[in-house]
Design an enzyme around this catalytic site. Sequence first.
Site, PDB file in Angstrom:
ATOM      1  N   ASP A 222      -0.346  13.742  22.136  1.00  0.00           N
ATOM      2  CA  ASP A 222       0.859  13.452  21.357  1.00  0.00           C
ATOM      3  C   ASP A 222       0.720  13.902  19.915  1.00  0.00           C
ATOM      4  O   ASP A 222       1.688  13.860  19.155  1.00  0.00           O
ATOM      5  CB  ASP A 222       1.165  11.954  21.387  1.00  0.00           C
ATOM      6  CG  ASP A 222       1.735  11.514  22.727  1.00  0.00           C
ATOM      7  OD1 ASP A 222       2.083  12.384  23.544  1.00  0.00           O
ATOM      8  OD2 ASP A 222       1.835  10.291  22.957  1.00  0.00           O
TER       9      ASP A 222
ATOM     10  N   HIS B  76      -4.259  18.882  24.695  1.00  0.00           N
ATOM     11  CA  HIS B  76      -2.930  18.390  25.023  1.00  0.00           C
ATOM     12  C   HIS B  76      -2.889  16.914  24.624  1.00  0.00           C
ATOM     13  O   HIS B  76      -3.652  16.102  25.176  1.00  0.00           O
ATOM     14  CB  HIS B  76      -2.644  18.520  26.526  1.00  0.00           C
ATOM     15  CG  HIS B  76      -2.422  19.924  26.986  1.00  0.00           C
ATOM     16  ND1 HIS B  76      -3.461  20.809  27.183  1.00  0.00           N
ATOM     17  CD2 HIS B  76      -1.280  20.599  27.277  1.00  0.00           C
ATOM     18  CE1 HIS B  76      -2.973  21.972  27.587  1.00  0.00           C
ATOM     19  NE2 HIS B  76      -1.650  21.876  27.660  1.00  0.00           N
TER      20      HIS B  76
ATOM     21  N   THR C 213      -8.185   2.889   7.631  1.00  0.00           N
ATOM     22  CA  THR C 213      -7.715   1.538   7.942  1.00  0.00           C
ATOM     23  C   THR C 213      -6.196   1.497   8.100  1.00  0.00           C
ATOM     24  O   THR C 213      -5.606   0.417   8.129  1.00  0.00           O
ATOM     25  CB  THR C 213      -8.134   0.541   6.841  1.00  0.00           C
ATOM     26  OG1 THR C 213      -7.710   1.041   5.561  1.00  0.00           O
ATOM     27  CG2 THR C 213      -9.637   0.351   6.831  1.00  0.00           C
TER      28      THR C 213
ATOM     29  N   ASP D  15       0.832  -1.208   0.000  1.00  0.00           N
ATOM     30  CA  ASP D  15       0.000   0.000   0.000  1.00  0.00           C
ATOM     31  C   ASP D  15       0.864   1.255   0.000  1.00  0.00           C
ATOM     32  O   ASP D  15       0.475   2.291  -0.561  1.00  0.00           O
ATOM     33  CB  ASP D  15      -0.917   0.004   1.217  1.00  0.00           C
ATOM     34  CG  ASP D  15      -2.050  -1.014   1.088  1.00  0.00           C
ATOM     35  OD1 ASP D  15      -2.216  -1.580  -0.009  1.00  0.00           O
ATOM     36  OD2 ASP D  15      -2.772  -1.230   2.081  1.00  0.00           O
ATOM     37  N   GLY D  16       2.049   1.184   0.618  1.00  0.00           N
ATOM     38  CA  GLY D  16       2.953   2.322   0.605  1.00  0.00           C
ATOM     39  C   GLY D  16       3.393   2.703  -0.796  1.00  0.00           C
ATOM     40  O   GLY D  16       3.625   3.876  -1.091  1.00  0.00           O
TER      41      GLY D  16
ATOM     42  N   ASP E  88      -3.383  10.154   5.206  1.00  0.00           N
ATOM     43  CA  ASP E  88      -3.538  11.031   6.364  1.00  0.00           C
ATOM     44  C   ASP E  88      -2.491  12.122   6.432  1.00  0.00           C
ATOM     45  O   ASP E  88      -1.415  12.031   5.842  1.00  0.00           O
ATOM     46  CB  ASP E  88      -3.492  10.214   7.667  1.00  0.00           C
ATOM     47  CG  ASP E  88      -2.335   9.211   7.695  1.00  0.00           C
ATOM     48  OD1 ASP E  88      -1.204   9.596   7.358  1.00  0.00           O
ATOM     49  OD2 ASP E  88      -2.560   8.040   8.050  1.00  0.00           O
TER      50      ASP E  88
ATOM     51  N   TYR F  43      -2.979   4.290   9.867  1.00  0.00           N
ATOM     52  CA  TYR F  43      -2.510   4.794  11.162  1.00  0.00           C
ATOM     53  C   TYR F  43      -3.673   5.186  12.071  1.00  0.00           C
ATOM     54  O   TYR F  43      -3.645   4.963  13.287  1.00  0.00           O
ATOM     55  CB  TYR F  43      -1.588   5.984  10.904  1.00  0.00           C
ATOM     56  CG  TYR F  43      -0.766   6.445  12.086  1.00  0.00           C
ATOM     57  CD1 TYR F  43      -0.563   5.647  13.204  1.00  0.00           C
ATOM     58  CD2 TYR F  43      -0.162   7.703  12.058  1.00  0.00           C
ATOM     59  CE1 TYR F  43       0.212   6.082  14.269  1.00  0.00           C
ATOM     60  CE2 TYR F  43       0.619   8.148  13.119  1.00  0.00           C
ATOM     61  CZ  TYR F  43       0.799   7.335  14.223  1.00  0.00           C
ATOM     62  OH  TYR F  43       1.566   7.766  15.273  1.00  0.00           O
ATOM     63  N   ALA F  44      -4.728   5.760  11.478  1.00  0.00           N
ATOM     64  CA  ALA F  44      -5.880   6.186  12.280  1.00  0.00           C
ATOM     65  C   ALA F  44      -6.540   5.004  12.983  1.00  0.00           C
ATOM     66  O   ALA F  44      -7.034   5.137  14.110  1.00  0.00           O
ATOM     67  CB  ALA F  44      -6.902   6.898  11.388  1.00  0.00           C
ATOM     68  N   LEU F  45      -6.549   3.847  12.344  1.00  0.00           N
ATOM     69  CA  LEU F  45      -7.123   2.660  12.964  1.00  0.00           C
ATOM     70  C   LEU F  45      -6.301   2.241  14.175  1.00  0.00           C
ATOM     71  O   LEU F  45      -6.843   1.886  15.230  1.00  0.00           O
ATOM     72  CB  LEU F  45      -7.193   1.522  11.949  1.00  0.00           C
ATOM     73  CG  LEU F  45      -7.819   0.208  12.417  1.00  0.00           C
ATOM     74  CD1 LEU F  45      -9.272   0.417  12.809  1.00  0.00           C
ATOM     75  CD2 LEU F  45      -7.695  -0.859  11.337  1.00  0.00           C
TER      76      LEU F  45
END
Length: 329
Positions: free
Chosen positions: A204, A202, A215, A100-101, A175, A217-219
């Site tokens: 990270d 506040h 589906t 996918d990358g 993202d 990093y957000a996942l």
Amino acid sequence: MENSAQSARLPHLHESELFCAIKNPAFRRIGLMGRAGKRSVTKSLVQIAQTINEMNLTLIMDEQTAHLPTLDLTEIERVKIVKRGLIGEICDLVIVVGGDGSILHAAEALARYRVPVLGINRGRLGFLADVRPADAAFKLRQVLMGNYQLDHRFLLTMEIREGRKILYEDMALNDVVLHAGKSVHMIDFQMKIDGHDVYRQHSDGLIVATPTGSTAYALSGGGPIIHPSMDAICLVPMHPHTLSSRPIVVSGNSEICIRIHEDNRTQPMVSADGKQSMPLEQNHRLYIRKHPDKLTLLHPPGFDFYEACRTKLHWNVHADEFSLETDDD
């Protein structure tokens, strides 16, 4: 998604023992791209290139792919090599070999031309590159016979501004991520959506994801899975200091504005699809909104997003007595 109609305007192929059934190919100029230098990737590149040559179609490869250290171009009979920026302009279809990358990497060069992209999966998950290497020749034949689905994915554009001056801009299929870089301190930032105050937080950082990126990093950050057909943007806080800070799903036409609060103690960074991170200073503003271009993914017949979720996310791991095959409804 939309189904295709076979084109009758393209010239006939020469007769071929394997592909004689394809009289009017849906695509004639086939681009081939690969990112990683793994031998599994270059093996698939050669196999696909040989198949395209057998079909008497025009094979076009970008310079970066042609110069992969593990790729031997002498194994490919006929190939035209062009700059990566031209491949989307001159091809009817682009095949990307990798994970996918690799699709993310190719999106920036291909999206503005709306050229359909077929992904051959040599990575781990394969939500975007969904064709198995063993099926590539058969699936390619189906596609060239005009049997495929088109899937239009919207992208995000990000801008770092100082006043009205744009200091940096980029685009993302998955993202845009605000993060603290190497620091262990939380970021203190404020966010507005369409000019409305949302919160001071506040945490990270923050993941701003498309449905495609839901589906990814957000996942991992606890965000929801959003069907690719949805016109929506998901905002996922990363380890927020308050437990009430939850993911928010907003309209795909929203404009998100982020500014760093004056009390912030660390150096926030911003990255689009994992590319080079850029610093975000207190006097800067980060704007994120829908990009005017879309990436057109092409799937062979039978593609099912839910089946992909079951396979990639192991939803199909269950006891035999609860097998889906025996369900009545």
